[in-house]
Design an enzyme around this catalytic site. Structure first.
Site, PDB file in Angstrom:
ATOM      1  N   LYS A 194       0.919  -0.868   0.283  1.00  0.00           N
ATOM      2  CA  LYS A 194      -0.448   0.071  -0.193  1.00  0.00           C
ATOM      3  C   LYS A 194       0.595   0.792   0.087  1.00  0.00           C
ATOM      4  O   LYS A 194       2.217   0.981   0.384  1.00  0.00           O
ATOM      5  CB  LYS A 194      -0.669  -0.063   0.921  1.00  0.00           C
ATOM      6  CG  LYS A 194      -2.621   0.048   1.420  1.00  0.00           C
ATOM      7  CD  LYS A 194      -3.170  -0.189   2.300  1.00  0.00           C
ATOM      8  CE  LYS A 194      -4.382  -0.614   2.846  1.00  0.00           C
ATOM      9  NZ  LYS A 194      -5.156  -0.054   3.853  1.00  0.00           N
ATOM     10  N   ARG A 214       5.849   1.376   7.046  1.00  0.00           N
ATOM     11  CA  ARG A 214       5.114   0.716   8.435  1.00  0.00           C
ATOM     12  C   ARG A 214       5.828  -0.782   9.058  1.00  0.00           C
ATOM     13  O   ARG A 214       5.551  -1.477   7.677  1.00  0.00           O
ATOM     14  CB  ARG A 214       4.127   0.359   8.387  1.00  0.00           C
ATOM     15  CG  ARG A 214       3.082  -0.297   9.223  1.00  0.00           C
ATOM     16  CD  ARG A 214       1.377  -0.580   8.796  1.00  0.00           C
ATOM     17  NE  ARG A 214       1.326  -0.402   9.662  1.00  0.00           N
ATOM     18  CZ  ARG A 214       0.176  -1.137   9.660  1.00  0.00           C
ATOM     19  NH1 ARG A 214      -0.876  -2.544   8.660  1.00  0.00           N
ATOM     20  NH2 ARG A 214      -1.467  -1.367  11.367  1.00  0.00           N
ATOM     21  N   ASP A 225       5.276  -0.189  14.460  1.00  0.00           N
ATOM     22  CA  ASP A 225       3.048  -0.383  14.696  1.00  0.00           C
ATOM     23  C   ASP A 225       3.133  -0.995  16.463  1.00  0.00           C
ATOM     24  O   ASP A 225       2.605  -0.754  17.314  1.00  0.00           O
ATOM     25  CB  ASP A 225       2.897  -1.364  14.467  1.00  0.00           C
ATOM     26  CG  ASP A 225       1.402  -1.199  13.593  1.00  0.00           C
ATOM     27  OD1 ASP A 225       1.347  -0.305  13.736  1.00  0.00           O
ATOM     28  OD2 ASP A 225       0.631  -2.176  13.702  1.00  0.00           O
ATOM     29  N   LEU A 266     -11.008  -0.510  15.506  1.00  0.00           N
ATOM     30  CA  LEU A 266     -12.500  -1.584  15.184  1.00  0.00           C
ATOM     31  C   LEU A 266     -12.059  -2.294  13.735  1.00  0.00           C
ATOM     32  O   LEU A 266     -12.865  -1.193  13.024  1.00  0.00           O
ATOM     33  CB  LEU A 266     -13.919  -1.931  15.696  1.00  0.00           C
ATOM     34  CG  LEU A 266     -13.704  -1.419  17.270  1.00  0.00           C
ATOM     35  CD1 LEU A 266     -15.010  -1.116  17.852  1.00  0.00           C
ATOM     36  CD2 LEU A 266     -12.921  -2.955  18.292  1.00  0.00           C
ATOM     37  N   GLY A 267     -11.146  -3.096  13.014  1.00  0.00           N
ATOM     38  CA  GLY A 267     -11.276  -3.389  11.892  1.00  0.00           C
ATOM     39  C   GLY A 267     -11.101  -4.667  11.327  1.00  0.00           C
ATOM     40  O   GLY A 267     -12.075  -5.510  12.123  1.00  0.00           O
ATOM     41  N   ASN A 268     -10.753  -5.003  10.773  1.00  0.00           N
ATOM     42  CA  ASN A 268     -10.866  -6.906   9.908  1.00  0.00           C
ATOM     43  C   ASN A 268      -9.797  -7.009  11.566  1.00  0.00           C
ATOM     44  O   ASN A 268      -9.895  -8.239  12.438  1.00  0.00           O
ATOM     45  CB  ASN A 268      -9.686  -7.219   9.036  1.00  0.00           C
ATOM     46  CG  ASN A 268     -10.945  -7.224   8.308  1.00  0.00           C
ATOM     47  OD1 ASN A 268     -11.901  -7.784   8.160  1.00  0.00           O
ATOM     48  ND2 ASN A 268     -10.977  -6.671   6.720  1.00  0.00           N
ATOM     49  N   GLY A 269      -8.460  -5.942  11.842  1.00  0.00           N
ATOM     50  CA  GLY A 269      -8.077  -6.568  13.428  1.00  0.00           C
ATOM     51  C   GLY A 269      -8.723  -5.561  14.170  1.00  0.00           C
ATOM     52  O   GLY A 269      -9.102  -4.675  13.770  1.00  0.00           O
ATOM     53  N   GLU A 272      -3.140   6.297   9.138  1.00  0.00           N
ATOM     54  CA  GLU A 272      -2.379   5.589   9.697  1.00  0.00           C
ATOM     55  C   GLU A 272      -0.676   6.155   8.378  1.00  0.00           C
ATOM     56  O   GLU A 272      -0.389   6.409   8.775  1.00  0.00           O
ATOM     57  CB  GLU A 272      -2.370   4.103   9.651  1.00  0.00           C
ATOM     58  CG  GLU A 272      -3.150   3.524  10.759  1.00  0.00           C
ATOM     59  CD  GLU A 272      -2.789   2.099  10.408  1.00  0.00           C
ATOM     60  OE1 GLU A 272      -3.670   1.396   9.669  1.00  0.00           O
ATOM     61  OE2 GLU A 272      -2.695   1.200  11.523  1.00  0.00           O
TER      62      GLU A 272
HETATM   63  P1  ADP Z   1      -8.336  -3.667   7.896  1.00  0.00           P
HETATM   64  O1  ADP Z   1      -8.501  -3.823   9.106  1.00  0.00           O
HETATM   65  O2  ADP Z   1      -8.547  -4.634   6.926  1.00  0.00           O
HETATM   66  O3  ADP Z   1      -7.746  -2.078   8.349  1.00  0.00           O
HETATM   67  P2  ADP Z   1     -10.851  -1.708   7.661  1.00  0.00           P
HETATM   68  O4  ADP Z   1     -10.116  -0.888   9.100  1.00  0.00           O
HETATM   69  O5  ADP Z   1     -11.228  -1.348   6.581  1.00  0.00           O
HETATM   70  O6  ADP Z   1      -9.577  -3.445   8.317  1.00  0.00           O
HETATM   71  O7  ADP Z   1     -12.309  -2.648   8.455  1.00  0.00           O
HETATM   72  C1  ADP Z   1     -12.261  -3.221   8.009  1.00  0.00           C
HETATM   73  C2  ADP Z   1     -14.199  -3.889   8.657  1.00  0.00           C
HETATM   74  O8  ADP Z   1     -14.527  -2.883   8.307  1.00  0.00           O
HETATM   75  C3  ADP Z   1     -14.935  -4.500   7.962  1.00  0.00           C
HETATM   76  O9  ADP Z   1     -15.121  -6.065   9.010  1.00  0.00           O
HETATM   77  C4  ADP Z   1     -15.901  -4.422   7.452  1.00  0.00           C
HETATM   78  O10 ADP Z   1     -17.290  -5.069   7.525  1.00  0.00           O
HETATM   79  C5  ADP Z   1     -16.331  -3.473   8.088  1.00  0.00           C
HETATM   80  N1  ADP Z   1     -16.942  -1.991   7.879  1.00  0.00           N
HETATM   81  C6  ADP Z   1     -17.000  -0.761   6.950  1.00  0.00           C
HETATM   82  N2  ADP Z   1     -18.124  -0.128   6.736  1.00  0.00           N
HETATM   83  C7  ADP Z   1     -19.315  -0.978   7.728  1.00  0.00           C
HETATM   84  C8  ADP Z   1     -20.152  -0.460   8.647  1.00  0.00           C
HETATM   85  N3  ADP Z   1     -20.619   0.548   7.286  1.00  0.00           N
HETATM   86  N4  ADP Z   1     -21.199  -1.186   8.691  1.00  0.00           N
HETATM   87  C9  ADP Z   1     -20.547  -1.902   9.709  1.00  0.00           C
HETATM   88  N5  ADP Z   1     -18.546  -2.331   9.558  1.00  0.00           N
HETATM   89  C10 ADP Z   1     -17.943  -1.619   8.335  1.00  0.00           C
END
Ligand code: ADP
Length: 401
Positions: A6, A83, A140, A201-204, A381
């Site tokens: 990225k 990173r 990180d 709160l993302g994938n991780g 980030e």
């Molecule tokens: P990464 O850790 O890969 O950078 P991101 O920060 O992009 O991840 O977050 C990805 C998560 O965010 C996925 O689980 C996706 O479902 C969730 N997400 C994105 N938009 C929404 C939404 N409108 N409502 C609920 N969850 C969402």
């Protein structure tokens, strides 16, 4: 990453993003480039890349392209910020890359085998492609090196810490640091005086207690598997479950690790064939009981950590939500704060309307009567890495002159 790079090009004088993109599926079938610049050009195409070095070649071609590039020649890029996931205990801040730093990154590859080796490849490729630029590594783990020993130790024989370096390290530090500072700036108070909990709160997913601007505890541990329930990772479990799986399910090391890292979390709990929270929320809205309980387990774990970090810091001024889920899901934010506003509770009360409207922008979502402020802060980030890189380069120049 191991199969993707990225990138973002930033003009730090104008504080502006010039272009960004990603090369994905490196070394796999159909590698792909996505690129966009601030003038509105957007490119998606298949590329031929077998390793990170080739990917960097494609990236510099893009950035210097006559039609859609943003610099004329690669010498215009003055610094490259990388990173790096794991800097262990030795690296506590961003640093200019030297041979010694590269050997530390290689050494910690033992603890972060999926991340540090590709990070090092990226650095070496950029040293070749941008020989005039300063290479800076931003870690990180660095933000979490202020966690005190009583919080980073596990209840294991002490020699496993001193000899094998088994301890809590914590991850997502670049994001936790960035959003905690943005949040303090938003309410106009010095971060040194604030107790903040940041929920990435993302994938991780991870959550950090930030006391006076310093990380004092965080939910990810020796590896990014511990803590909150994540997209496909289990988070906290009883370690005896591992022995059970090996003994009774006859799984070997690799199978157990695949199960806990890739088939658990929301993917495993909701069991709808997706770990995307949007899909799981849709399934719940259509009445799927398993999706419902998965979401409740996800939010409950967040709430439990919020309570424990309030105890750890002896109070809380501000709660921050960030990353894909934190920035976009009013449902998860409200479930995580549920019942924290009662008379004997923790003083966290959301404003339903502000929460519903508070997506993808820096804003406050707490009720006027809430003792604790609650903010949504979009993480950035790339910007934080660029900013740290600028500081390191400027300080070095200052020392030299
Ligand atoms: P990464 O850790 O890969 O950078 P991101 O920060 O992009 O991840 O977050 C990805 C998560 O965010 C996925 O689980 C996706 O479902 C969730 N997400 C994105 N938009 C929404 C939404 N409108 N409502 C609920 N969850 C969402």
């Amino acid at each position: 990453g191991s199969s993707s790079v990225k990138f973002t090009a930033l003009d730090m004088q104008g504080n502006a993003e010039m272009a960004s993109g990603v090369v994905e599926r490196i070394g796999l079938d159909n590698p792909q480039l996505s690129y966009a610049n601030s003038r509105g050009n957007h490119i998606e195409r298949q590329v031929s890349v077998s390793d990170v070095r080739n990917a960097m070649g494609i990236i510099i071609e893009c950035l210097t392209n006559k039609e859609y590039g943003v610099v004329k020649i690669n010498q215009e890029i003055e610094a490259v910020g990388h990173r790096v996931v794991h800097g262990g205990e030795k690296i506590t801040e961003p640093v200019i890359v030297t041979d010694m730093i590269k050997s530390v990154i290689a050494e910690y590859g033992e603890l972060a085998p999926l991340h540090n080796p590709p990070n090092l490849k990226g650095i070496k490729a950029c040293e070749e492609i941008f020989p005039h630029a300063q290479q800076v590594a931003v870690f990180d783990t660095a933000f979490h090196t202020t966690i005190p020993e009583h919080a980073f130790l596990y209840g294991l024989p002490y020699s496993l810490y001193t000899q094998d370096r088994i301890r809590r390290y914590g991850f997502h530090g670049i994001s936790h640091k960035y959003v905690s500072r943005q949040a303090a700036g938003y309410i106009g108070q010095p971060i040194e005086k604030l107790k903040i909990i940041t929920c990435h709160l993302g994938n991780g997913c991870s959550i950090t207690a930030v006391d006076g601007g310093r990380s004092v505890d965080t939910s990810m541990g020796f590896t990014p598997l511990e803590g909150l329930i994540m997209g496909t990772r289990c988070g906290d479990i009883d370690p005896a479950i591992v022995f059970y799986l090996m003994e009774h399910k006859k799984l070997d090391n690799l199978q157990v690790s695949e199960l806990l890292l890739k088939h658990s979390g929301m993917l495993g709990l909701a069991n709808i064939g997706s770990n995307d929270l949007r899909d799981i929320i849709n399934a719940r809205d259509k009445g799927d009981p398993q999706a419902d309980i998965a979401l409740r387990a996800f939010a409950y774990r967040i709430k439990k950590y919020i309570g424990s970090y309030m105890a750890a810091m002896g109070g809380l001024d501000m709660l921050v939500f960030t990353a894909g889920i934190g920035e976009n899901s009013p449902l998860i934010r409200s479930m995580a704060c549920k019942e924290l506003d009662g008379q004997n509770a923790l003083g966290i009360m959301l404003d339903d309307e502000k929460n519903a409207d508070g997506n993808r922008k820096l804003c406050a979502i707490h009720h006027d009567t809430s003792r604790v402020k609650v903010l949504v802060v979009p993480t950035n980030e790339e910007y934080e890495i660029a900013n740290e890189t600028l500081h390191v380069v400027q300080n070095r120049d200052r020392i030299r002159t």
